[in-house]
Design a protein around this motif. Structure first.
Motif, PDB file in Angstrom:
ATOM      1  N   ILE A   4     -17.287 -31.031  10.835  1.00 29.16           N
ATOM      2  CA  ILE A   4     -17.495 -29.591  11.007  1.00 29.16           C
ATOM      3  C   ILE A   4     -17.465 -28.875   9.657  1.00 29.16           C
ATOM      4  CG2 ILE A   4     -16.480 -27.470  11.948  1.00 29.16           C
ATOM      5  CD1 ILE A   4     -17.868 -29.141  14.035  1.00 29.16           C
ATOM      6  N   ILE A   5     -16.643 -29.380   8.735  1.00 31.86           N
ATOM      7  CA  ILE A   5     -16.539 -28.743   7.418  1.00 31.86           C
ATOM      8  C   ILE A   5     -17.897 -28.734   6.720  1.00 31.86           C
ATOM      9  CG2 ILE A   5     -15.466 -28.905   5.137  1.00 31.86           C
ATOM     10  CD1 ILE A   5     -13.040 -30.187   6.512  1.00 31.86           C
ATOM     11  N   GLY A   6     -18.630 -29.840   6.855  1.00 30.92           N
ATOM     12  CA  GLY A   6     -19.938 -29.929   6.220  1.00 30.92           C
ATOM     13  C   GLY A   6     -20.933 -28.923   6.767  1.00 30.92           C
ATOM     14  N   ILE A   7     -20.971 -28.772   8.104  1.00 28.11           N
ATOM     15  CA  ILE A   7     -21.956 -27.836   8.656  1.00 28.11           C
ATOM     16  C   ILE A   7     -21.539 -26.386   8.396  1.00 28.11           C
ATOM     17  CG2 ILE A   7     -22.686 -29.484  10.412  1.00 28.11           C
ATOM     18  CD1 ILE A   7     -21.249 -27.720  12.479  1.00 28.11           C
ATOM     19  N   LEU A   8     -20.238 -26.119   8.339  1.00 29.41           N
ATOM     20  CA  LEU A   8     -19.799 -24.763   8.009  1.00 29.41           C
ATOM     21  C   LEU A   8     -20.155 -24.422   6.562  1.00 29.41           C
ATOM     22  CD1 LEU A   8     -16.301 -24.446   9.756  1.00 29.41           C
ATOM     23  CD2 LEU A   8     -18.466 -23.376  10.417  1.00 29.41           C
ATOM     24  N   TYR A   9     -20.077 -25.415   5.681  1.00 28.74           N
ATOM     25  CA  TYR A   9     -20.462 -25.193   4.288  1.00 28.74           C
ATOM     26  C   TYR A   9     -21.956 -24.855   4.202  1.00 28.74           C
ATOM     27  CZ  TYR A   9     -21.435 -26.040  -0.637  1.00 28.74           C
ATOM     28  OH  TYR A   9     -21.858 -25.899  -1.929  1.00 28.74           O
ATOM     29  N   THR A  10     -22.772 -25.599   4.962  1.00 25.48           N
ATOM     30  CA  THR A  10     -24.208 -25.312   4.982  1.00 25.48           C
ATOM     31  C   THR A  10     -24.465 -23.911   5.518  1.00 25.48           C
ATOM     32  OG1 THR A  10     -24.667 -27.654   5.371  1.00 25.48           O
ATOM     33  CG2 THR A  10     -26.454 -26.114   5.811  1.00 25.48           C
ATOM     34  N   PHE A  11     -23.730 -23.529   6.565  1.00 26.42           N
ATOM     35  CA  PHE A  11     -23.880 -22.187   7.138  1.00 26.42           C
ATOM     36  C   PHE A  11     -23.560 -21.123   6.095  1.00 26.42           C
ATOM     37  CE2 PHE A  11     -21.658 -18.653   9.439  1.00 26.42           C
ATOM     38  CZ  PHE A  11     -22.805 -18.080   9.990  1.00 26.42           C
ATOM     39  N   LEU A  12     -22.468 -21.323   5.361  1.00 26.79           N
ATOM     40  CA  LEU A  12     -22.048 -20.327   4.376  1.00 26.79           C
ATOM     41  C   LEU A  12     -22.989 -20.246   3.180  1.00 26.79           C
ATOM     42  CD1 LEU A  12     -18.212 -21.046   4.425  1.00 26.79           C
ATOM     43  CD2 LEU A  12     -19.298 -18.928   5.154  1.00 26.79           C
TER      44      LEU A  12
ATOM     45  N   MET B 272     -28.541 -24.612   8.749  1.00 25.28           N
ATOM     46  CA  MET B 272     -27.453 -25.424   9.272  1.00 25.28           C
ATOM     47  C   MET B 272     -27.928 -26.236  10.480  1.00 25.28           C
ATOM     48  SD  MET B 272     -23.893 -24.232  11.081  1.00 25.28           S
ATOM     49  CE  MET B 272     -24.708 -24.015  12.673  1.00 25.28           C
ATOM     50  N   VAL B 273     -28.591 -25.554  11.403  1.00 21.88           N
ATOM     51  CA  VAL B 273     -29.059 -26.236  12.608  1.00 21.88           C
ATOM     52  C   VAL B 273     -30.200 -27.202  12.275  1.00 21.88           C
ATOM     53  CG1 VAL B 273     -30.025 -25.927  14.911  1.00 21.88           C
ATOM     54  CG2 VAL B 273     -28.357 -24.281  14.047  1.00 21.88           C
TER      55      VAL B 273
ATOM     56  N   VAL C  54     -31.588 -33.227  20.465  1.00 20.71           N
ATOM     57  CA  VAL C  54     -30.440 -32.900  21.314  1.00 20.71           C
ATOM     58  C   VAL C  54     -29.166 -33.348  20.605  1.00 20.71           C
ATOM     59  CG1 VAL C  54     -29.345 -33.178  23.573  1.00 20.71           C
ATOM     60  CG2 VAL C  54     -31.839 -33.243  23.392  1.00 20.71           C
ATOM     61  N   PHE C  55     -28.270 -32.426  20.351  1.00 22.41           N
ATOM     62  CA  PHE C  55     -26.987 -32.777  19.736  1.00 22.41           C
ATOM     63  C   PHE C  55     -25.958 -31.709  20.080  1.00 22.41           C
ATOM     64  CE2 PHE C  55     -29.437 -30.403  16.629  1.00 22.41           C
ATOM     65  CZ  PHE C  55     -28.544 -29.446  16.169  1.00 22.41           C
ATOM     66  N   THR C  56     -24.695 -32.064  19.933  1.00 23.93           N
ATOM     67  CA  THR C  56     -23.590 -31.192  20.324  1.00 23.93           C
ATOM     68  C   THR C  56     -22.675 -30.935  19.137  1.00 23.93           C
ATOM     69  OG1 THR C  56     -23.622 -32.028  22.600  1.00 23.93           O
ATOM     70  CG2 THR C  56     -21.605 -30.931  21.877  1.00 23.93           C
ATOM     71  N   ILE C  57     -22.252 -29.697  18.995  1.00 27.86           N
ATOM     72  CA  ILE C  57     -21.227 -29.334  18.018  1.00 27.86           C
ATOM     73  C   ILE C  57     -19.960 -28.982  18.790  1.00 27.86           C
ATOM     74  CG2 ILE C  57     -20.513 -27.669  16.268  1.00 27.86           C
ATOM     75  CD1 ILE C  57     -23.393 -27.403  15.420  1.00 27.86           C
ATOM     76  N   SER C  58     -18.866 -29.649  18.477  1.00 20.14           N
ATOM     77  CA  SER C  58     -17.574 -29.382  19.116  1.00 20.14           C
ATOM     78  C   SER C  58     -16.711 -28.587  18.153  1.00 20.14           C
ATOM     79  CB  SER C  58     -16.875 -30.696  19.490  1.00 20.14           C
ATOM     80  OG  SER C  58     -15.619 -30.433  20.078  1.00 20.14           O
ATOM     81  N   LEU C  59     -16.403 -27.353  18.536  1.00 18.42           N
ATOM     82  CA  LEU C  59     -15.675 -26.449  17.650  1.00 18.42           C
ATOM     83  C   LEU C  59     -14.577 -25.750  18.423  1.00 18.42           C
ATOM     84  CD1 LEU C  59     -15.630 -25.243  14.747  1.00 18.42           C
ATOM     85  CD2 LEU C  59     -17.143 -23.444  15.598  1.00 18.42           C
TER      86      LEU C  59
END
Length: 495
Positions: A51-59, A66-67, A77-82
């Motif tokens: 999750i840290i990696g995708i949040l970094y991309t978002f920021l 990010m998506v 098709v994929f799932t993000i668990s947050l």
């Protein structure tokens, strides 16, 4: 609505999302939520340290990138668990069928649109039961049928002519601001009725801005009933608008005075059991129509202009089309003339593809379902997941849209029709299936009325730079900052 893209606002929104998730876990207490038994594999999941990696991309790059990064790595098709919440992304038409066609008992908006209840009232939309809500949407769809819209074109064109008559011989304007004001004037005439347009328009315009800007504030979206400055302003605006609409509706009903506007259509609407609409229901129906139309049409009109004015080939083609329309119809533009503006229509549609007003749609899964990717992978989506469809990515899939980053209205022309060739859910700018936008025809009619007038009467030039989409925006694709256009009056040849 323009929401600031400052880091402070971004961090506030992220913090609020975290708080919301924590509160949700606290409310559930120690109850453990177990996924139902699945007969097929679950989608690839991003969780834990990933999750840290995708949040970094978002920021650093924004939501879309990010998506897109995860789509490239994991597929459609994929799932993000947050924080205990599972959000499953469905990208592309092959995996979108159940999202758009599933029954409300299987997939629904859940509480994702609860923030609209204080905006539109407790007798409309997501404040009422499913059956009533569906009938209310039927009423809106019926009020916006093409057969009924024909009578609105004359008043609409008059508003357009009167508005641009106030421009000088030459000058510079913020296109976003201009079309936003004009569309509210059109709404005042065609949707709200002459009482609002002629006597109370300035106040109503201010109140709608208060209602929408504060109702769509990040805090109001996450905590719609919290006692904040934004929610108090939203509620005051709603109360005053309700009073104004109530007085008009009661006056029309008591005097039996029928007008030719959408408001009258909704007043005259009846439920299947014969019950007429109430004053509060009509108020909610109208507010939601104005909200949807203002959001979609203003952004679409501005992006259409920005794209046309930076692509000389298509600008010239659109102008030449107007010359042909003038030869056939003269200065009198009627509904048939608008229908024959094929090039302008495709130019608008392509601007919407590249800069879709609604970038993300959400549903909650109430019953397990399976979906299969074009590569043949089959996944089961469990009950309790939030599923999302993203027009902002679907509109850029290279296997559907050739050179998707190129502005090419011909992709929708005869012989290509890439949106149809790609499958049923390849073009979802106006939604699709059970929740398709009832105002699509009305939106195109407004935008064509505006741009056919501008192309006939003005030489226009976009002042650089080309506007950018706010990369932090998750729910709408509005242009960042102003869109400055210079203009000079001219008339196309008349015969």
């Amino acid at each position: 609505m323009d929401i600031t893209s400052s880091s402070a606002m971004l961090l506030t929104t992220i913090a609020l999302a975290i708080i919301t998730a924590v509160i949700g876990k606290v409310v559930r207490g120690r109850k453990i939520m177990v996924d139902p038994v699945c007969n097929r594999p679950l989608p690839p999941m991003i969780s834990g340290a990933s999750i840290i990696g995708i949040l970094y991309t978002f920021l650093t790059k924004g939501f879309r990138e990010m998506v897109h990064d995860q789509y490239t790595k994991l597929g459609s098709v994929f799932t993000i668990s947050l924080f205990g919440r599972k959000i499953t992304f469905l990208i592309g038409p092959e995996v979108s069928s159940h999202f758009y066609l599933g029954l409300d008992s299987e997939v629904s908006h859940g509480k994702t649109l609860e923030f609209t209840v204080p905006m539109f009232g407790k007798e409309f939309g997501y404040a009422v039961d499913f059956t009533t809500r569906n009938e209310q949407y039927r009423m809106q769809k019926d009020a916006l049928k093409p057969s009924k819209l024909r009578s609105h074109l004359g008043p609409m064109l008059q508003e357009v002519e009167d508005f641009f008559a106030k421009w000088g011989q030459h000058g510079m304007v913020d296109l976003k601001q201009e079309v936003n004001q004009l569309l509210m004037l059109i709404s005042g005439r065609c949707l709200l009725g002459k009482e609002i347009r002629e006597m109370m328009f300035d106040e109503v315009l201010t109140l709608f801005d208060e209602l929408f800007n504060n109702g769509m504030h990040p805090i109001s979206l996450l905590f719609p009933y919290a006692p904040t400055v934004a929610t108090r302003k939203r509620d005051r605006a709603h109360t005053r608008l309700s009073e104004m609409f109530s007085n008009i509706v009661r006056s029309r009903k008591s005097s039996k005075c029928a007008e030719e506007d959408v408001l009258q259509n909704l007043i005259d609407s009846k439920y299947k059991d014969g019950r007429p609409t109430t004053v509060a229901e009509v108020t909610g129906l109208m507010m939601s129509l104005i909200f949807a139309g203002k959001h979609t049409s203003s952004q679409s009109s501005a992006w259409t202009g920005a794209c046309l004015l930076t692509h000389p080939r298509w600008l010239l083609a659109a102008i030449e089309e107007q010359e042909q329309i003038i030869k056939k119809y003269g200065d009198h533009v009627d509904y048939n003339a608008l229908q024959e503006m094929d090039i302008l229509h495709r130019c608008i549609k392509e601007a919407l593809r590249m800069h879709t007003p609604t970038t993300l749609l959400l549903r909650k899964v109430h019953k397990n379902f399976s979906t299969q990717t074009k590569e043949g992978f089959e996944y089961e989506i469990p009950r309790g997941h939030i599923i999302t469809s993203l027009p902002m990515l679907n509109n850029y899939i290279p296997s559907i849209y050739k050179n998707p980053n190129v502005y090419d209205p011909d992709r929708f022309g005869p012989g290509r029709e890439e949106d149809k060739a790609g499958g049923k859910f390849s073009y979802t700018v106006f939604g699709a299936g059970r929740h398709a936008c009832p105002g699509e025809t009305y939106a195109y009619m407004q935008i064509k009325a505006i741009w056919s007038h501008l192309l006939r009467n003005f030489e226009l030039e976009l002042v650089p730079p080309f506007p950018k989409t706010n990369r932090w925006m998750v729910t709408n694709g509005g242009a960042k900052g102003k869109i400055i256009v210079s203009y000079k009056r001219r008339l196309l040849p008349r015969i």
